[in-house]
Design an enzyme around this catalytic site. Structure first.
Site, short mmCIF file in Angstrom:
data_model
loop_
_atom_site.label_atom_id
_atom_site.label_comp_id
_atom_site.label_asym_id
_atom_site.label_seq_id
_atom_site.Cartn_x
_atom_site.Cartn_y
_atom_site.Cartn_z
N VAL A 51 0.91 -0.70 0.32
CA VAL A 51 -0.33 -0.14 0.35
C VAL A 51 1.02 1.81 -0.43
O VAL A 51 0.48 2.28 0.23
CB VAL A 51 -1.14 0.03 1.36
CG1 VAL A 51 -2.05 -0.96 1.39
CG2 VAL A 51 -0.14 0.27 3.04
N ALA A 52 2.45 1.23 -0.65
CA ALA A 52 2.84 2.30 -0.41
C ALA A 52 3.08 2.76 -2.17
O ALA A 52 2.29 3.29 -2.23
CB ALA A 52 4.84 1.52 0.20
N ARG A 53 4.53 2.37 -3.01
CA ARG A 53 3.88 2.55 -3.94
C ARG A 53 4.61 1.69 -4.58
O ARG A 53 5.35 0.60 -4.43
CB ARG A 53 5.51 3.97 -4.34
CG ARG A 53 4.75 5.64 -3.75
CD ARG A 53 4.10 6.09 -4.81
NE ARG A 53 3.54 6.90 -4.64
CZ ARG A 53 2.25 7.51 -3.16
NH1 ARG A 53 1.29 6.46 -2.80
NH2 ARG A 53 2.18 8.82 -3.89
N ASP A 81 -2.22 -3.48 -4.39
CA ASP A 81 -3.23 -1.86 -4.38
C ASP A 81 -2.05 -0.55 -4.81
O ASP A 81 -2.70 0.53 -5.49
CB ASP A 81 -3.46 -0.89 -3.27
CG ASP A 81 -4.60 -0.21 -3.16
OD1 ASP A 81 -5.45 -0.84 -4.00
OD2 ASP A 81 -4.05 1.93 -2.82
N GLU A 100 2.37 2.11 -13.34
CA GLU A 100 0.59 2.07 -12.93
C GLU A 100 0.15 3.08 -13.64
O GLU A 100 0.69 4.42 -13.93
CB GLU A 100 0.46 2.85 -11.32
CG GLU A 100 -0.39 2.51 -10.74
CD GLU A 100 -0.38 3.01 -9.08
OE1 GLU A 100 -1.12 3.95 -8.92
OE2 GLU A 100 0.59 2.45 -8.62
N HIS A 141 -4.98 1.03 -6.78
CA HIS A 141 -4.21 2.58 -5.97
C HIS A 141 -5.90 2.86 -5.43
O HIS A 141 -5.83 4.47 -5.28
CB HIS A 141 -3.69 3.47 -6.85
CG HIS A 141 -2.48 4.08 -6.04
ND1 HIS A 141 -1.65 4.83 -6.60
CD2 HIS A 141 -2.89 4.34 -4.97
CE1 HIS A 141 -0.61 5.48 -6.16
NE2 HIS A 141 -1.64 5.15 -4.89
#
Length: 315
Positions: free
Chosen positions: A230-232, A256, A261, A280
């Protein structure tokens, strides 16, 4: 917009599909004695950078000298901003850290529970109307490693409090301690990985964390480990992740965020049954603008008082 620059200008940039008008309304509620303007068109948005405080998630580098003192980013991450141009113009930058704590933490814990209780199997069997028992496991007794002990990481640990898990925190300054049972620095990250059942990535993307979960990390992680990002996306080496999944070097991943992306339609990650992909979306909450408005309104008051100490200042 009027000829006189407003105190606060809200850019027309949506967050998670929510209109910026809701954000402007929340700020007006908190700052009834200030002029809070919503820039609804491209022309109005260009003029908005003359306001004392401008808030949104994109900055036109050509406008950084137009008069704003603070850019209040509506995202927690600010690595996409023209930071050098903002610094050269003397513009302070704040972010939305803390806004995401409850919702992102719930997303991360939910992902862990989904893998623990094998909800993917349950949903598949339900679609096929197949009544057949399957084996699941327990979160209790697991070791959860949380990389990044900021607002989100701490919120994850807090929500794990009743599950009977052991927790390891990884942070830049381990001497600061934290809410986890153990705190280590990045120099000891592989020692943490070796004992990890669930790896939660909740850190910013920096030179230290870029590609942190790489081929070597997947070799260290136990084969029953689950990675929750859930970071990058860039914190995980995507090619190494695909290889690890194909080789059964980990049990699965909940992503996520991805790199690249958005994830291309033909990317192999879509085809793994043990990968949960969300677009995301962990940051979405109907309370997003309310929490963010609390931070920005408080910073406007601090500017009025000339305190110089802004909440969530990152630059």
């Amino acid at each position: 917009m009027s000829d006189t620059p407003p105190d606060v200008a809200v850019l027309r940039q949506k967050v998670h599909g929510m209109p910026a008008s809701e954000y402007a309304a929340a700020l007006r509620d908190r700052l009834p004695d200030h002029d809070v303007t919503l820039a609804r068109t491209p022309d109005e948005e260009r003029e908005a950078f003359a306001a004392r405080v401008v808030t949104g998630h994109r900055v036109d580098p050509a406008r950084v000298d137009d008069g704003m003192e603070v850019f209040a980013c509506t995202y927690a991450g600010t690595d996409h901003l023209p930071t050098e141009a903002l610094a050269d113009a003397g513009v302070a930058v704040t972010n939305a850290a803390g806004v995401h704590g409850p919702n992102v933490a719930e997303h991360a814990v939910g992902a862990m529970l989904a893998f623990t209780r094998r909800f993917d199997t349950a949903w598949r069997q339900q679609r096929e109307r197949e009544w057949r028992s399957f084996q699941a496991s327990e979160l209790q007794g697991s070791t959860v490693t949380v990389v990044g002990l900021g607002a989100i990481g701490e919120a994850v640990v807090a929500r794990l409090g009743g599950f009977g898990v052991d927790t390891i925190g990884v942070r830049y300054s381990p001497e600061k301690g934290g809410p986890t049972d153990e705190v280590v620095g990045f120099d000891a990250v592989h020692d943490a990985f070796a004992d990890t059942d669930y790896l939660v990535l909740a850190c910013p993307l920096t030179e230290t964390t870029r590609g942190l979960v790489d081929h070597e990390a997947f070799e260290t992680l136990p084969p029953e480990a689950v990675v929750v990002n859930v970071a990058r996306g860039g914190v995980v080496d995507t090619e190494a992740l695909v290889r690890a999944l194909r080789s059964n070097h980990i049990r699965g991943a909940a992503l996520d965020v991805t790199d690249p992306e958005p994830l291309p339609e033909d990317h192999p990650l879509w085809n793994f049954g043990n990968v949960l992909i969300t677009p995301h979306n962990a940051g979405h909450t109907p309370r997003y603008y309310e929490r963010l408005a609390d931070i920005v309104a408080e910073n406007v008051r601090r500017l009025d008082a000339d305190s110089g100490d802004l909440q969530n200042r990152v630059a």
